[in-house]
Every structure is written in structure tokens, then in C-alpha cells.
Scaffold this active site. Structure first.
Site, PDB file in Angstrom:
ATOM      1  N   ASN A  77       1.087  -1.188   0.027  1.00 43.44           N
ATOM      2  CA  ASN A  77       0.092   0.063   0.106  1.00 43.44           C
ATOM      3  C   ASN A  77       1.002   1.358  -0.013  1.00 43.44           C
ATOM      4  O   ASN A  77       1.879   1.354   0.593  1.00 43.44           O
ATOM      5  CB  ASN A  77      -0.839   0.045   1.226  1.00 43.44           C
ATOM      6  CG  ASN A  77      -1.724   1.137   1.097  1.00 43.44           C
ATOM      7  OD1 ASN A  77      -2.652   1.299   0.312  1.00 43.44           O
ATOM      8  ND2 ASN A  77      -1.646   2.204   2.173  1.00 43.44           N
ATOM      9  N   TRP A  82      -1.951   7.063  11.154  1.00 40.45           N
ATOM     10  CA  TRP A  82      -2.747   6.139  10.439  1.00 40.45           C
ATOM     11  C   TRP A  82      -4.526   6.225  10.801  1.00 40.45           C
ATOM     12  O   TRP A  82      -4.543   5.448  11.884  1.00 40.45           O
ATOM     13  CB  TRP A  82      -2.184   4.689  10.422  1.00 40.45           C
ATOM     14  CG  TRP A  82      -1.059   4.531   9.789  1.00 40.45           C
ATOM     15  CD1 TRP A  82      -0.600   5.356   8.846  1.00 40.45           C
ATOM     16  CD2 TRP A  82      -0.210   3.415   9.838  1.00 40.45           C
ATOM     17  NE1 TRP A  82       0.555   4.765   8.205  1.00 40.45           N
ATOM     18  CE2 TRP A  82       0.984   3.698   9.052  1.00 40.45           C
ATOM     19  CE3 TRP A  82      -0.026   2.382  10.778  1.00 40.45           C
ATOM     20  CZ2 TRP A  82       2.017   3.016   8.833  1.00 40.45           C
ATOM     21  CZ3 TRP A  82       1.053   1.427  10.508  1.00 40.45           C
ATOM     22  CH2 TRP A  82       2.073   1.986   9.545  1.00 40.45           C
ATOM     23  N   ASP A 109      -5.785  20.490  10.436  1.00 40.13           N
ATOM     24  CA  ASP A 109      -5.663  19.417   9.505  1.00 40.13           C
ATOM     25  C   ASP A 109      -6.412  20.205   8.252  1.00 40.13           C
ATOM     26  O   ASP A 109      -6.776  21.330   8.439  1.00 40.13           O
ATOM     27  CB  ASP A 109      -6.372  18.544   9.954  1.00 40.13           C
ATOM     28  CG  ASP A 109      -5.896  17.191   9.222  1.00 40.13           C
ATOM     29  OD1 ASP A 109      -5.660  17.090   8.156  1.00 40.13           O
ATOM     30  OD2 ASP A 109      -5.470  16.100  10.050  1.00 40.13           O
TER      31      ASP A 109
END
Length: 481
Positions: free
Chosen positions: A169, A187, A282
Site C-alpha cells: 500500500n 494512520w 488539518d
């Protein structure tokens, strides 16, 4: 074709006057972030900071900050080039369902011969640091917003593989620099690399990780693409680039990375070793809270001679996320149509972070067709995280937010046309009353039919008389307007 490495793209941008070198010393603590955010929101050029305080290499920023630059990086004139190519290759037989997406990518790979190519020697191995020479402070990390919990690498491409299946991935996750040899791996629960870590932990094994910086543009884009877990991002990157991506074995972990990357860091994750990560300003435009995430110990750093690092600033939209999100929206329309063939077009507004809202147009064919499409979207891979779906008729331009608002505000009886459900939401969603799941809504803004219980006779929209409009077109200059 797309540029095969970052530095060749930067040279091309500089020749065209679309890159600005910043030669004075700048502080990665708040100052760089403030500069980049202002330049990005003003539609300004890519930036190359040549003298970043405390770091030993230049920092490239805002490289994909406009649609023009991202298209140039990927060798495209428009985003539709890729979506048209995908759509053309999938015809005449359009496989249906989620299995069809995997089959479609397999067909693309076999038809255009773009699987990654392994090489023995690579520019990214020109310099190899191990042991006491490993020092993450060599790399410029950004402390972007005042309440951030530390300095972060925001464009490191993370490589892992499933310990049981061997499927790799490639993902893009923020990376907090805890110290000179430790990085926090943010994650999120729905990400494939998080699953790889859980599988390794269950087996009592360490997980190898490699993080590449300054990769070929098609690879960087592919790391952001919402591909199913068993679809190789490097196959997709080769498809976008129009040429096989060269890969090289890492020095200390059993993984491969782009041969043309600028810097690669390698390490192993021990099961259960966690550190507090965040807070972080974010792409939602809000701070995400501090949470425990795996802590990666770095054993090796490889790099080119005279390397540079690429990073990105996220925060309140618009940011550099915008062009990347628009590319994904356009590229994946043909594949979304495989899962939900009812869709004519769709739009994921940047203000919604590309997952909070989906505007979908359909060719309505039966009662409650809009509700069927909502359910299908909520069952379509990462589209399952969509919080608001607005369904409009096919004559509505989903990219014209004024027209969409006009339809949604005027065409909706919220007692009948509003669907509210509960389901999974993004890990970063702060509005849900508990983490990972919450309420979602679908708005049926289509014209209503008698079969749906609307018996008043749906009115026609106000439109100009065609003959008069043509007359005014011909005489426009006479009016002196």
C-alpha cells in the site's frame, strides 16, 4: 507525459515564471506555513525555500497549488483526459459492482503495460545514512499552526505491505517528528496501512515501513487516490504518468520505493509501541485532537546528492488539497459509474473537504430514484464516509454551486425529501458526537413525480423565449451595452 521526477518539474516551472526561489532564511516554526498559506490562497507560484532554519536541504512548497501546475506535473491539458481514457478502456463492457472496479484496473494494467519496473541502482541511493548518522532534523519539518503538537512532514509517501498477503500500500499520512530518529504514524482507522499494522501486531511481528519524499508527481498523486486496498497504487501511477514507474529495493526493509525520489526513510514498527500524536491543524480547517499512534524508529535514510523535500500546507480551504481533490473527482467518475451507473455527473466541493458533501446529478427514471442513488453512494468504498448527498436532475450543472443551491433550497420538502441515516464518518470528523460514526443526510432536490406522492403538478422553470434570446444576441452591440 508526466514529469518523471520532482526536480525536472521545478526547473520547468521556474522557466515559465511559475516558481519563486526564497533565498533568505525562513523559520519552519509558523513562518513558512504563513507564507505558503497566503501565496496559495492568492493563486501564487510554487515556492522553493533555499534556506530553512535548522535543516540541511531546500523545501519545495505549493507545487500543486493551482490546477494548471498539477495538470502540468501530470502531463495533462485537462483532468478529463484521464477520465476519458479510463472510460474508453472500460467500454463496451462495463463491469458492475465493487468486483468490477478491481477487474477494470486489471484490464487497464494489461492493456497499457504500466506495472512498476524494478531497477538495481537509483538516484535516491546516492547517499546512505545509518546508525548515528540518522538524523531527522536534516529534513525540514513544519510547525504550521499555533496549536500544533509539534513539527510534521506533510507529504511523505508511506509504503507498507500486508504481512499475510504481501499486497503493498502507498498512502499519504501526516508524520509527526518526535525526535531525531522517531516519527508518529497518523494512520486513520479506515486506512489500509493501519490494517497492515494491526495484522502484524496480531501476528506478533514488526512491520517494515518506508517513507519517500519528493517523489515523481504521478506517484505523489497516486498516494492520495482512494483506491481499493488490493489495487496497486504504482500501477495507477504508471497509468497516469504514461510510463512505468522505476522502483528500487530499500536498504534495510523488504520494501520498494521510487528510484527517482529525493529522500527515503526506513524503519520498523514494533507492535504496541505508541506515542501521543497531534494536535494538528488539518485539512478540515480545525485542529484534530491528540491521540496515540504508532511510533516508527528510523534505521536508515537514503537520499540523492543535494536533495530537496516537498511538503504541503493544509488548513482552512482553499489549500493545496484543492487541485488534488479535483483531480480525484474527475479521474474516478468512470469508476464510480461502474458502482453507481445511475450517476450522470458528480461534484465534491472543496469547502466540504471532498468527503463531507457530494452533489450528484441523475437521469431520473422511477419514483424515489434519488434515494436509491444515495444508498448506493454510501455503499461505494470510501464514498461511504460522505456526510451529505444532494441529488439533482441531469439538467443541473453540479459544479455551479449557485444553481445547486437554488435547486436544493427550492425543490425540497424536508418532511419528505430529507433522508437521515447513521453510518461511518471520517476519522478526522469533529462534528459527530462520537468518533468514527455519526449522522448523515441525503437531500432529494429533483423534480417530484405524482408517483412519489406529489400531486400538485410540478411547475416549469422560468426560461427565456428562445426566439427573443436569439434576437437579443444578434442586436447586442446595437444596445451599446
Amino acid at each position: 507525459m508526466a514529469y518523471e521526477d520532482l526536480r525536472s518539474l521545478l526547473r520547468a516551472l521556474e522557466r515559465e515564471g511559475d516558481l519563486k526561489r526564497i533565498k533568505v532564511e525562513v523559520d519552519p516554526h509558523l513562518e513558512v506555513g504563513e507564507i505558503v498559506d497566503r501565496v496559495n490562497k492568492a493563486g501564487g507560484p510554487a515556492l522553493l525555500f533555499e534556506n530553512v532554519r535548522g535543516a540541511s536541504m531546500p523545501l519545495a512548497m505549493n507545487v500543486f497549488g493551482t490546477d494548471r501546475r498539477l495538470l502540468k506535473a501530470l502531463g495533462l491539458k485537462s483532468y478529463s483526459e484521464i477520465s476519458d481514457k479510463i472510460g474508453g478502456l472500460l467500454k463496451p463492457e462495463l463491469p458492475h459492482g465493487f468486483i468490477g472496479v478491481r477487474e477494470a484496473f486489471g484490464k487497464l494494467g494489461s492493456m497499457i503495460h504500466v506495472p512498476p519496473k524494478k531497477v538495481k541502482d537509483a538516484p535516491v541511493h546516492e547517499v546512505v545514512l545509518q546508525g548515528d548518522d540518522v538524523d531527522l532534523d536534516l529534513l525540514p519539518a513544519l510547525f504550521t499552526w499555533p496549536e500544533d503538537g509539534g513539527s510534521f512532514f506533510n507529504l511523505g509517501l508511506t509504503h507498507t505491505k500486508d504481512p499475510e498477503t504481501g499486497v503493498r500500500n502507498l498512502g499519504l499520512y501526516r508524520l509527526q517528528r518526535h525526535d531525531r530518529r522517531t516519527i508518529g504514524m497518523h494512520w486513520q482507522i479506515h486506512k489500509d496501512s493501519a490494517n497492515h499494522y494491526q495484522v502484524a501486531a496480531r501476528r506478533g511481528e514488526k512491520l517494515p515501513v518506508a517513507i519517500a519524499f519528493g517523489c515523481p508527481p504521478a506517484v505523489t498523486y497516486a498516494s492520495t487516490a482512494p483506491l481499493p486496498g488490493d489495487i496497486d497504487e504504482y500501477l495507477f501511477a504508471g497509468f497516469v504518468q504514461g510510463k512505468r514507474i522505476e522502483m528500487v529495493d530499500c536498504k534495510t526493509v523488504p520494501l520498494q520505493v521510487p528510484a527517482q525520489a529525493e529522500v527515503v526513510i526506513e524503519g520498523w514498527l514494533e507492535p504496541g509501541e505508541m506515542l501521543p500524536e497531534g494536535p494538528f491543524g488539518d485539512h478540515t480547517g480545525f485542529y484534530t485532537p491528540q491521540e496515540p499512534f504508532p511510533a516508527l524508529k528510523i534505521d536508515c535514510i537514503t537520499m540523492r546528492k543535494r536533495p530537496l523535500i516537498q511538503s504541503i500546507v493544509v488548513g482552512r480551504p482553499p489549500t493545496e488539497d484543492g487541485p488534488l481533490g479535483r483531480a480525484t473527482e474527475r479521474f474516478f467518475l468512470p469508476l464510480l459509474k461502474i458502482i453507481v451507473p445511475d450517476i450522470v455527473d458528480y461534484h465534491l466541493p472543496e469547502a466540504g473537504g471532498f468527503h463531507n458533501c457530494a452533489i450528484v446529478s441523475i437521469d431520473k427514471r422511477y419514483p424515489k430514484h434519488a434515494q436509491k442513488v444515495m444508498s448506493a453512494i454510501w455503499g461505494a468504498h470510501m464514498m461511504s464516509l460522505t456526510k451529505l448527498i444532494i441529488v439533482v436532475d441531469k439538467d443541473c450543472d453540479v459544479h455551479d454551486l449557485h444553481e445547486v443551491a437554488w435547486r436544493a433550497f427550492g425543490n425540497t420538502d424536508y418532511a419528505r425529501d430529507l433522508t437521515v441515516v447513521e453510518g461511518p464518518v471520517d476519522h478526522l470528523d469533529h462534528a459527530s458526537y462520537q468518533q468514527f460514526w455519526g449522522g448523515k443526510a441525503g437531500i432529494d432536490a429533483t423534480a417530484k413525480w405524482p408517483e412519489e406522492g406529489y400531486t400538485r403538478g410540478w411547475p416549469n422553470m422560468v426560461e427565456s423565449d428562445p426566439d427573443t434570446a436569439a434576437l437579443v444576441d444578434r442586436r447586442w452591440k446595437e444596445y451599446g451595452l
